[in-house]
Design an enzyme around this catalytic site. Structure first.
Site, PDB file in Angstrom:
ATOM      1  N   CYS A 131      -9.312  -0.694  -5.806  1.00 31.94           N
ATOM      2  CA  CYS A 131      -8.467   0.427  -6.226  1.00 31.94           C
ATOM      3  C   CYS A 131      -8.957   0.992  -7.559  1.00 31.94           C
ATOM      4  CB  CYS A 131      -7.004  -0.012  -6.333  1.00 31.94           C
ATOM      5  SG  CYS A 131      -6.730  -1.344  -7.512  1.00 31.94           S
ATOM      6  N   GLU A 191      -9.671   4.962  -3.984  1.00 31.23           N
ATOM      7  CA  GLU A 191      -9.762   3.637  -3.365  1.00 31.23           C
ATOM      8  C   GLU A 191     -11.093   3.593  -2.627  1.00 31.23           C
ATOM      9  OE1 GLU A 191      -7.113   0.107  -2.229  1.00 31.23           O
ATOM     10  OE2 GLU A 191      -6.554   1.884  -3.344  1.00 31.23           O
ATOM     11  N   GLN A 194       0.858  -1.188   0.000  1.00 29.98           N
ATOM     12  CA  GLN A 194       0.000   0.000   0.000  1.00 29.98           C
ATOM     13  C   GLN A 194       0.895   1.239   0.000  1.00 29.98           C
ATOM     14  OE1 GLN A 194      -3.200  -0.082  -0.332  1.00 29.98           O
ATOM     15  NE2 GLN A 194      -3.754  -2.167   0.211  1.00 29.98           N
ATOM     16  N   ASP A 218      -9.821  -8.067  -2.389  1.00 31.52           N
ATOM     17  CA  ASP A 218      -9.087  -6.833  -2.699  1.00 31.52           C
ATOM     18  C   ASP A 218      -8.402  -7.070  -4.049  1.00 31.52           C
ATOM     19  OD1 ASP A 218      -7.654  -4.492  -2.728  1.00 31.52           O
ATOM     20  OD2 ASP A 218      -6.319  -5.013  -1.070  1.00 31.52           O
ATOM     21  N   TYR A 235      -6.827 -12.678  -3.034  1.00 31.84           N
ATOM     22  CA  TYR A 235      -5.848 -11.623  -3.367  1.00 31.84           C
ATOM     23  C   TYR A 235      -5.240 -11.028  -2.091  1.00 31.84           C
ATOM     24  CZ  TYR A 235      -9.425 -11.558  -7.146  1.00 31.84           C
ATOM     25  OH  TYR A 235     -10.366 -11.888  -8.093  1.00 31.84           O
ATOM     26  N   GLU A 272      -3.273 -16.141  -2.558  1.00 30.16           N
ATOM     27  CA  GLU A 272      -2.460 -15.148  -3.278  1.00 30.16           C
ATOM     28  C   GLU A 272      -1.645 -15.905  -4.321  1.00 30.16           C
ATOM     29  OE1 GLU A 272      -0.538 -12.320  -5.011  1.00 30.16           O
ATOM     30  OE2 GLU A 272      -2.048 -11.774  -3.507  1.00 30.16           O
ATOM     31  N   ASN A 283      -1.619  -8.195   4.354  1.00 33.53           N
ATOM     32  CA  ASN A 283      -1.908  -6.869   4.902  1.00 33.53           C
ATOM     33  C   ASN A 283      -3.207  -6.853   5.708  1.00 33.53           C
ATOM     34  OD1 ASN A 283      -1.478  -3.954   5.084  1.00 33.53           O
ATOM     35  ND2 ASN A 283      -3.171  -3.759   3.655  1.00 33.53           N
TER      36      ASN A 283
END
EC number: 2.1.1.-
Length: 369
Positions: free
Chosen positions: A326, A360, A190, A301, A218, A239, A223
């Site tokens: 995003c 975002e 980020q 995400d 994802y 991921e 995070n």
């Protein structure tokens, strides 16, 4: 990096324009009132990349005007963290009279943290030799002696030389609790540290009093997984990028979190596994029995392209969907499918990218009665 007009006096105006734009975009979905999370109005960006221009004995950072493609000199960059701005002139001064360090240097990448660590990558149009290594070690020592907690990487074609390590360790504060994150060079992180903290706090708040397990697609370096783990019995996160999976495993251990399991799969592969279309050995090898999970909530995400139709259909199978985006345009496309079965109960704007058109967004969706 593109031209950026960082003007703190304009910050609230540009934020108000984004609020209006996002509110109008999502009006058709009967979204609740928008929750707005501001960024610092300068020194908010944790990473920056600059080209390097050589002019006789002079050497300096440059950027390019996005419209005219004209280059312009950059000595300070107000969007970037104070740490990056403090280091920029000292780094260039230390290199410009050193033939080994300056020769065919064409780019410098900075990755900084709120925790005070910084990683610098020097990119060259030539192969790096022992002389470069010796001079780079001396440069690193000199800058560390001046108070920087710095690591250095040299890159050339098919070549990467790491002086000590190729990552930084970030610490993000989530409702007063610190979380440690390994952030590896050239991996996604980020960009806006302060807004990243607000995103984590919002996601934790949205999932308070959750029941059962969480499925996350994802997950990057974990995070969100780490912060959300407190609200669920177990977290199963997927991921695809190998460096991100390795960082996620590092972060799970560093934070002593025991109820998060990361599996290296794409969202599309995971959809096939969930639907029983394919068996994946890596699930079996990691001792993961998908049927043993009781997931009422799914967190996504996705990249800028959003989710494909099959993944959207799979995601619709969950009672609650937490979606960070995003790219509101692809979020909107996905909502055309998701809103058939779910309605929005929380709606947020995170100003990750001040003074740009980028936004975002976050939505919490719950199954319609």
């Amino acid at each position: 990096m593109a031209t950026l007009d960082v003007n703190p006096q304009r910050y609230q105006q540009q934020l108000a324009e984004k609020v209006q734009r996002l509110t109008d975009m999502f009006a058709p979905y009967q979204a609740p009132e928008l929750e707005v999370f501001e960024s610092p109005d300068q020194h908010y960006r944790m990473r920056a990349e600059f080209r390097v221009w050589h002019e006789g004995e002079e050497m300096y950072y440059i950027m390019f005007n996005q419209e005219t493609r004209e280059k312009y000199r950059v000595d300070q960059f107000p969007a970037a963290s104070r740490l990056i701005n403090d280091l920029m002139p000292l780094l260039i001064d230390a290199m410009k009279d050193n033939e080994s360090l300056r020769r065919k240097l064409f780019q410098v990448d900075f990755l900084s943290t709120l925790s005070g660590e910084i990683l610098v990558s020097l990119l060259y149009h030539r192969q790096l030799d022992d002389a470069w290594i010796e001079n780079a070690k001396a440069l690193k020592q000199r800058l560390n002696d001046e108070g920087f907690n710095l690591n250095l990487i040299g890159r050339a074609r098919k070549m990467k030389i790491v002086l000590d390590r190729d990552y930084v360790v970030e610490k993000l504060d989530v409702n007063g609790k610190p979380y440690t994150y390994q952030q590896v060079e050239n991996s996604f992180t980020q960009p806006n540290g302060k807004v990243a903290e607000k995103m984590l706090e919002w996601a934790v708040d949205c999932t308070q009093e959750s029941q059962g397990d969480l499925l996350e697609l994802y997950c990057g370096n974990g995070n969100f997984s780490l912060a959300l783990a407190q609200n669920f019995e177990r977290v199963l996160a997927t991921e695809l990028a190998k460096p991100s999976v390795e960082s996620a495993q590092y972060n799970i251990a560093a934070n002593k979190i025991e109820n998060v399991q990361i599996i290296r799969m794409s969202a599309e592969e995971f959809t096939e596994a969930m639907e029983g279309k394919r068996e994946f050995r890596r699930l079996k090898d990691n001792g993961i029995d998908l049927k043993s999970y009781n997931c009422n909530t799914i967190f996504v995400d996705p990249p800028r392209s959003g989710m494909d139709v099959d993944t959207c259909k799979m995601v619709q199978g969950y009672e609650r969907i937490l979606y960070i985006s995003c790219n509101p345009e692809t979020l909107k496309e996905n909502l055309d499918i998701l809103s058939e079965t779910h309605h929005i109960t929380r709606f947020a704007l995170f100003d990750q990218f001040p003074y740009t058109h980028h936004m975002e967004a976050g939505v919490m969706l719950e199954r319609k009665a």
